[in-house]
Structures are given as structure tokens and as C-alpha cells.
Design an enzyme around this catalytic site. Structure first.
Site, mmCIF file in Angstrom:
data_model
loop_
_atom_site.group_PDB
_atom_site.id
_atom_site.type_symbol
_atom_site.label_atom_id
_atom_site.label_comp_id
_atom_site.label_asym_id
_atom_site.label_seq_id
_atom_site.Cartn_x
_atom_site.Cartn_y
_atom_site.Cartn_z
ATOM 1 N N TRP A 54 0.843 -1.171 0.000
ATOM 2 C CA TRP A 54 0.000 0.000 0.000
ATOM 3 C C TRP A 54 0.890 1.236 0.000
ATOM 4 O O TRP A 54 1.838 1.343 0.789
ATOM 5 C CB TRP A 54 -0.871 -0.022 1.258
ATOM 6 C CG TRP A 54 -1.781 1.141 1.436
ATOM 7 C CD1 TRP A 54 -2.611 1.685 0.505
ATOM 8 C CD2 TRP A 54 -1.967 1.894 2.626
ATOM 9 N NE1 TRP A 54 -3.309 2.724 1.050
ATOM 10 C CE2 TRP A 54 -2.943 2.884 2.361
ATOM 11 C CE3 TRP A 54 -1.423 1.843 3.919
ATOM 12 C CZ2 TRP A 54 -3.366 3.799 3.313
ATOM 13 C CZ3 TRP A 54 -1.853 2.757 4.868
ATOM 14 C CH2 TRP A 54 -2.818 3.721 4.557
ATOM 15 N N ASP A 106 -0.830 -5.356 9.431
ATOM 16 C CA ASP A 106 -1.801 -4.368 8.981
ATOM 17 C C ASP A 106 -3.053 -5.174 8.619
ATOM 18 O O ASP A 106 -3.066 -5.894 7.617
ATOM 19 C CB ASP A 106 -1.251 -3.625 7.757
ATOM 20 C CG ASP A 106 -2.223 -2.578 7.220
ATOM 21 O OD1 ASP A 106 -1.806 -1.783 6.357
ATOM 22 O OD2 ASP A 106 -3.396 -2.549 7.651
ATOM 23 N N LYS A 146 -13.374 -0.817 5.729
ATOM 24 C CA LYS A 146 -13.991 -1.675 4.708
ATOM 25 C C LYS A 146 -15.009 -2.621 5.308
ATOM 26 O O LYS A 146 -16.116 -2.751 4.781
ATOM 27 C CB LYS A 146 -12.929 -2.531 4.011
ATOM 28 C CG LYS A 146 -11.989 -1.878 3.020
ATOM 29 C CD LYS A 146 -11.428 -0.566 3.321
ATOM 30 C CE LYS A 146 -10.194 -0.274 2.518
ATOM 31 N NZ LYS A 146 -9.261 0.508 3.321
#
Lengths: 413, 408
Positions: free
Chosen positions: B135, B217, B253
Site C-alpha cells: 500500500w 496491517d 472496509k
């Protein structure tokens, strides 16, 4: 737990390698983590919570309380929240700079709808995590891009958190005189003298209104003088405005200094909080603004500010900002809000008056006029640490330096 | 005009994903498709606010006992306790033995930033590793937090369109002690490629041997497979192996709470007595950054995670989201294979989560944007949520055209 003396510590240091080797199996990543200092203000609230005395009072924490000593959700905020729920809006990511609508309304509130700065597009305004977050965006930006010395000049005293906000970005903090303990008022000559000696091109922090923690604000004429000397010294003024409307009850009046400095040609930085004036404490609604020379510079500055926000938290929370812009954009809600905030300010001013009167009635011969001269949530009472301790032991919980939070005072009949 | 202090400030380079999103937004083509943004979309290509979230929000707004007072600096405890239990499992020894602590943070990014600042400022770590690719914000977060030794471990294998496992292991084996290694708990962003369980075990072996520090993460728990426990497998493995570690959790999300910035920072230690000093140091970091976290998102997640009925409703929602994504993966692979598009396409269903590294080149991606108004990142990353039953044929044909006619 016994504290190790210097000899022991030396021995430990000298033998660190072998100690580490012996301990390696059981060692933890964290064994060197030292206990951080406790927060003075929150410590008072802890003490208050533990206290079982039915007459206890918390004069420590900075949040508004109504006349029953309870947290107050503004009627305008409740209405705005109902409206928001009924709109069934989505929860998509905000841009890095936050809600454009919120930013526009926030800066318009601060500078006035007739502001040429806004009309000319000179302001870079981004949403921040309330006042602290806005200040941190500012300090981060300035630590990277401020061409002057990486120092900030703070008033003495100032809100405790100003210091770490700048120190975390490796900026040094310095002070200019502000509070005069002899008068419990503004040390105007001391401030002017110190400011006139600040190295040219430095950064100076100013509380726009309702100075925290003293409640002592310069008068309008004094602001005018400060503006002149700050201009002469070519300083960059960074205003912290956390109480617009909440101080005097009048949003324009509380923004006097900010607007005057802009009219005088300063290119300021500004942080705004909606924690107190809209009672949105936990929703973290705030804004950071830099006033630039022209639109092109504003675009470049904005692009760099966004680069700094992205690795902090990517983009800001919407809920609080949505409440703020719903209120400020809706004439009916806006006028309810102006009444709400005036109501809070009036109650505080009323408490100041009553406190001063009651102290006289109790037979105090001391001059307590500073209680009504000061403004906003906080009052530097002028009490000594010994006196504070006595009070704490009796009923109240008051932080160490003798300042007290006014809206927690009940209205005594 | 007076010279400005800021006259020399240069325009910062644009961040690609926002740039591409703007291009999509500006396009007026009726068949335009947005395959770039990292947010869930329904089959109508619309954002989706989870019904359970709407329900809870309405309850919160109607609840006159609630106010907007400051949360504690480290956030809403009922939220962070529940979040940690969701990740580790409620009866995990780290929790029952008091060796786990967690605090509310500003979503995944905020958690990573506080973690990075803590690891660098307090523990004095200076080396961090991230996967190639990862990311985009990982590097920036850690360097802004003060890390100066920036390293990468191999991850994506362009030939197999899967994991370069040998490369990854080799790089970790050469990592200096105390390196912080950023691992994606599941649904790797941007590739969608996750290690298998056996591979995770070997990764744990190497990290244990080399004394590397795991930082997970976790942005997609539940959102990847639809199964909360399955998506937490790697984190739980490392916890069981006795690592001291950090995990950051995002609820953007899996709860669709993108703009409420709700996340959790979870730390597991060997010795419970370090927890109090650790929390006091994190308190100082938070105080100097934003004082205390926003309340709204925390209240929503806390209410759902702590209520059996609401929790059940939410688990249905994540099944819906993950299910639709898996369906689109199947659909795209089938169509590309049917069209006879050169190359192999099984990686599309082998990969998991929102993103897929299609293997398309920057040139091919550009072609898709210019000719077909299909917007994706130059890395070839697509967001599967951008696909719908309405546009999947169009996209498959466009990809086929690009692969056949544009040199990679």
C-alpha cells in the site's frame, strides 16, 4: 518500587551487554519503556471521580457544564443530527483535506462572510482533528516549510498541549510575557517588550480569545498595538481560536483579533476548534488555515499540506464536520446555534459575576475583579498552591496552578 | 507585492489513486468504469452503507442519554476490547493472561502512524521492511514517523502472478535484528496475493530466528473470505507462537465506515507489567497529535460487536460484500478464458480481497483509460468492487483488447 540510585544505575550501564545476554531469553521488546508523566488535568478528574464526598466539584477539566452540572448537547446540534440521519448520506472517504463544505463554512465563520481573503481564494483551509489536530497540521507544515528559525513563541502561560505539538515536530518553544500575577491580568507592557525583541521573521502563537488557561485577553486597542509590533518584527502570527462565540457570546467580537490582523495585512495561520462552541468535543471537528499571497501559492501550499496529512491519518472523520456544516449552512439552525452559544457564554459570565459577589458577601476583602475581567471558560483565580490544596481537601478538585473552570460552578441561590 | 515566506514551496507530486479517481470523475463517457478506488461498491456501482450501521446510527441519534463529551485519550474501551477480541478470538491466551492491550486510533492509517512513532521514538527502532509492492502509504507513514532505514522484501512474482515466497524468505533471513516487518494480515493490498498457511508458518520461523518485529496491517478482516476467523489466521498464528507484536485494525472496509476513521491498535507483550508504561507513552503521542479520537465510529462498532443480534446482522453484511467480490473474480476469469485472452488468468480467483494485480502493464492500463474509459492504477491494480454484472462483459473485452494489442 525502590528507585535505583546513581551508583546502581552506573553499574547497570557499564554491564549492559552482559546483562542483556543473560536476560535475552526472557527479554521483551518493551523493557526499556519508561513511565510517561501523568497528565495534570486528567489527573484531577481521576481524583474527582474517586472522591465520594456528595458535595464534590470538578473545577478541572475543560468542558462546558449546564446549571445542573451536566454535559450539554446543544439543541442546534441535536436538530442537525436528526437531519443528517434522515438524509441517509454515504460514508465514503473524505478527501485528504476534509469536507470542502465544512472548510468553507468554518473559515467564513472565522473571517466573516465579507472577507477579501476568502473572496480572493488566498486561504488554504483543511479539516483537522479538532483544535489539536489543526495545530499539529500547522506545526508539521511549519517545521518543514517555515523559512525562519524553527521556534515558536508562546505566551506565558499557555495551554499545556501547545508544547508537545511543536516539540513532536522538533521545533523549539520560547515564551513571551503574558500573564501578570500581580494584577491577575494582561502584562501588556511585558508582552510588548518581549515581542519587540523576538528575532525578526519568527513564528508567534496567539490565543484569539478566551486565553487558556488564564482567561485574560488583550483589549481591542492592545491588540492593535500588538499587531503593529508584530508587523514590524515581521513575525508570522499563528492564532489558536478554540472559543469563537463561546467567550463573549458574539462570534464577530471573539474574532476581532484574527480579523484585525488580516486587515492589517498579516498573512496568518489559524486553528479553529468546534469542541466548545458547538459542544462537539468527542467528534473532533476543527480546521487549519494558512493565508497565502496568491491563488497559485495557495494551490502549492495545499498540495504540500495534503502530503503531510496522508501519513498521519489519511483523511479526517466526517461526523462532527457534517454537524458543523449542517448548522452553519442552514439559516434556521444557524440562528438556533447562535442562541445556544450565547446561552453558554452568558451562563459563564453570570457565574463570574455571582462568584465575585459571593466572595465579597463572604467577607473577602481581596480584589476579585479579575474574575469578571477575565473571559471564557477559565479563570486564573490567583490562589496559591497551598490554598488550592486546602480547597481540594474540602470539596473541590482544582488543578495545581490555581486555575479553575468556571462553568462547573453551580449557581448558588 | 510583498515577498511571501512560502514563495519557494513547490507543488507536491500528485498521489496516483486520487489523480486517477479525478480522471474518472471528470470523464463523461456513458460506459466509464472506476476500477481504482479502494472502497466497496454494490452491483449498481454505488457506495453501500451497511443496514446494521444505519440502524445503529438512527439509535444513537435518538438516544437522549448520549452526549458528545471527549473520549479518553486512548479511546472508547468497550470498542477496543471488542475489536481485539474479534482479531484474536475472545479466549486467546494473550487476552486471558493480560498480555494484550489495545487503543482506539484513527483507522488503519492512524494506527500505523502511532505504532511507527512508538516503535521509533520509544523503542528506537529505525529499520522497517515492507513488501514489494505494498500500500502506497506504508513508506510515507514510517518515514514521517522518523524511520530512516527503509527496506523492502520481495513479494509479488510477475511471472506466476503470485507470491515470490523464496525471495521473501531470503530477504527476511537477511534482515537485521529488530527490523519492523509490515505484514498484511489478509487480502494483500495491492496484489490480493496471500501466503498459504504453510508459508505463514515458515515466515514465522524466520522472523523468530532473526528476531524481527511483526507489525500486522489488518484492514480486511471478514471482508476477504467472509469468515472473521479465517481472515485472522496469520495474526493468531504469530500470537500463538509467542511473538511480541503489533496489529493495526481498520474498520473502514468491513464496516463500510470509511469516513468515520475508526481503527484499533493492538499490542501483545510477554510481560503484563510493561503495559502501563507503554500506554502512558502512547498517550503522550496521541495527545500531541490529536488529543483524543472521534467518538461516532467507535460507538457504532462497539455497539455492533458487543450485541449478539447486531453482530449476527453484521456478519451477514460482510458475507454479502465478500461474496459479491468473489463472484466478480470468478466472472472475470471465466470471460477472459472464454475470450482466449493470452496468458493465464487463474490468479484472479487465486487472489483474495478487494484488489487484484491483473498483470496489466502501465501502457495497457493507460490504453484502457483512453480507449475504454476504464480507470485503474498504472500498476495494473484493479478494485474488484468496480465490476458489476452490468459492466463485466465490457471490462473483459477491453482487457482482452489491451492484452492482445498493446505491448506490455
Amino acid at each position: 518500587m525502590a528507585v535505583a540510585g546513581p551508583r546502581t544505575l552506573n553499574l547497570v550501564r557499564q554491564n549492559q551487554a552482559s546483562i542483556q545476554h543473560v536476560c535475552s531469553r526472557a527479554s521483551s521488546w518493551w523493557s526499556g519503556v519508561e513511565m510517561g508523566p501523568p497528565d495534570a488535568i486528567l489527573g484531577v478528574t481521576e481524583a474527582f471521580k474517586r472522591d465520594t464526598n456528595p458535595k464534590k466539584m470538578n473545577l478541572g477539566v475543560g468542558a462546558y457544564r449546564d446549571d445542573n452540572g451536566k454535559p450539554f448537547v446543544l439543541p442546534s446540534v441535536r436538530k442537525a443530527e436528526e437531519l443528517i440521519v434522515s438524509q441517509k448520506l454515504d460514508k465514503e472517504y473524505l478527501p485528504i483535506s476534509g469536507s470542502a463544505e465544512f472548510c468553507k463554512h468554518a473559515i467564513t465563520l472565522a473571517l466573516g462572510s465579507d472577507s477579501p481573503v476568502i473572496a480572493d481564494g488566498l486561504n488554504v483551509t483543511v479539516q483537522g482533528i479538532s483544535g489539536t489536530g489543526a495545530l499539529r497540521i500547522g506545526s508539521t507544515f511549519l517545521s518543514k516549510f517555515f523559512p525562519g528559525a524553527k521556534n515558536v513563541w508562546l505566551p506565558a502561560p499557555t495551554w499545556g498541549n501547545h508544547v508537545p505539538i511543536f516539540k513532536h515536530v522538533n521545533m523549539d518553544v520560547k515564551q513571551y510575557r503574558y500573564y501578570d500575577p500581580k494584577t491577575c491580568g494582561f502584562d501588556f507592557s511585558g508582552a510588548m517588550e518581549d515581542i519587540s525583541k523576538i528575532p525578526k521573521g519568527s513564528l508567534i502563537m496567539l490565543h484569539a480569545c478566551a486565553h487558556n488557561p488564564t482567561g485574560v485577553d488583550p483589549k481591542a486597542e492592545q491588540w492593535d498595538e500588538m499587531s503593529k509590533v508584530i508587523k514590524e518584527r515581521e513575525l508570522l502570527p499563528f492564532f489558536d481560536m478554540a472559543y469563537q462565540g463561546f467567550a463573549s457570546g458574539d462570534v464577530a467580537k471573539d474574532a476581532y483579533a484574527v480579523r484585525k490582523f488580516l486587515a492589517d495585512g498579516h498573512k496568518i495561520c489559524l486553528s479553529q476548534s468546534f469542541s466548545k462552541n458547538m459542544g462537539l468535543y468527542g467528534e473532533r471537528a476543527g480546521a487549519f488555515t494558512i493565508v497565502c499571497n496568491d491563488k497559485d501559492e495557495a494551490a502549492r501550499v495545499l498540495s504540500q499540506v495534503k502530503i503531510l496529512i496522508r501519513p498521519l491519518y489519511s483523511n479526517p472523520p466526517l461526523h462532527g464536520a457534517r454537524i458543523v456544516s449542517t448548522i452553519l449552512s442552514n439559516p434556521e439552525l444557524n440562528s438556533i446555534w447562535l442562541k445556544d452559544v450565547k446561552g453558554m457564554a452568558d451562563r459563564i459570565i453570570n457565574m463570574r459575576t455571582k462568584l465575585k459577589e459571593n466572595l465579597a458577601k463572604e467577607g473577602s476583602i481581596r480584589d476579585w475583579s479579575h474574575i469578571t475581567d477575565q473571559i471564557g471558560m477559565f479563570c486564573f483565580t490567583g490562589m496559591t498552591p497551598d490554598q488550592v490544596e486546602k480547597l481540594t481537601k474540602r470539596i473541590f478538585c482544582v488543578p495545581d496552578k490555581g486555575w479553575t473552570y468556571l462553568s462547573c460552578w453551580y449557581c448558588f441561590q | 507585492m510583498a515577498t511571501s515566506r512560502f514563495a519557494d514551496i513547490q507543488q507536491a507530486p500528485p498521489i496516483e489513486v486520487f489523480h486517477v479517481m479525478k480522471a474518472f470523475s471528470d470523464s463523461t463517457h456513458e460506459k466509464k468504469v472506476n476500477l481504482s478506488v479502494g472502497a466497496y461498491r454494490t452491483d449498481e456501482a454505488k457506495p453501500w452503507v451497511l443496514p446494521v450501521v444505519r440502524k445503529v446510527e438512527a439509535e444513537l441519534a435518538a438516544d437522549m442519554t448520549l452526549n458528545h463529551e471527549y473520549l479518553p485519550i486512548l479511546g472508547l474501551e468497550s470498542f477496543s476490547t471488542a475489536a481485539a477480541k474479534m482479531l484474536l478470538g475472545a479466549t486467546h491466551p494473550a487476552i486471558t493472561e493480560g498480555r494484550m492491550t489495545s487503543v482506539q486510533v484513527l483507522s488503519g492509517t492512524g494506527g500505523l502512524r502511532i505504532a511507527a512513532e512508538f516503535l521509533h521514538r520509544i523503542l528506537k527502532y529505525n529499520t522497517f521492511y515492507f513488501s514489494t509492492p505494498t500500500w502506497g502509504n506504508h513508506r510515507l507513514i514510517f518515514t514521517q514517523a522518523g524511520f530512516t532505514d527503509v527496506k523492502q522484501y520481495r513479494y509479488w512474482d510477475g511471472k506466476t502472478k503470485g507470491l515470490d515466497f523464496d525471495g521473501m524468505i531470503e530477504d527476511l533471513q537477511n534482515a537485521p535484528e529488530n527490523s519492523v516487518v509490515i505484514l498484511h494480515a489478509c487480502a494483500h493490498n495491492p496484489t490480493g496475493v496471500d501466503p498459504t498457511q504453510d508459508q505463514w508458518k515458515k515466515i514465522a520461523d524466520v522472523m523468530e530466528e532473526r528476531k524481527l518485529f511483526p507489525l500486522f496491517d489488518s484492514a480486511y478482516q471478514g471482508f476477504a473470505s467472509g469468515d472473521l476467523d479465517k481472515d485472522a489466521w496469520a495474526v493468531r498464528l504469530f500470537a500463538e507462537r509467542g511473538f511480541e507484536m503489533i496489529a493495526t485494525q481498520s474498520f473502514s472496509k468491513n464496516f463500510g465506515l470509511y469516513n468515520e476513521r475508526i481503527g484499533n491498535l493492538m499490542i501483545i507483550v510477554k510481560d503484563p507489567s510493561v503495559i502501563i508504561p507503554m500506554r502512558s507513552q502512547i498517550t503522550l503521542l496521541v495527545r500531541g497529535s490529536y488529543s483524543n479520537p472521534p467518538s461516532h465510529g467507535a460507538r457504532i462498532v462497539s455497539r455492533v460487536l458487543n450485541d449478539e443480534a447486531l453482530f449476527g446482522e453484521w456478519k451477514e453484511c460482510i458475507k454479502i460484500m465478500s461474496g459479491r467480490i468473489i463472484e466478480m473474480r470468478k466472472g472475470l476469469q471465466e470471460r477472459l478464458e472464454k475470450l482466449g485472452t493470452p496468458g493465464t488468468w487463474n490468479h484472479i480467483t487465486a487472489q483474495i480481497g478487494m484488489f487484484s494485480f491483473t498483470g496489466l502493464s502501465a501502457e495497457q492500463s493507460k490504453y484502457l483509460a483512453e480507449k475504454y474509459h476504464i480507470y485503474l492504477l498504472s500498476s495494473g491494480r484493479i478494485n474488484m468492487c468496480g465490476l458489476t454484472t452490468g459492466n463485466i462483459d465490457y471490462v473483459a473485452e477491453a482487457i482482452n483488447d489491451a492484452v492482445c494489442n498493446v505491448k506490455a
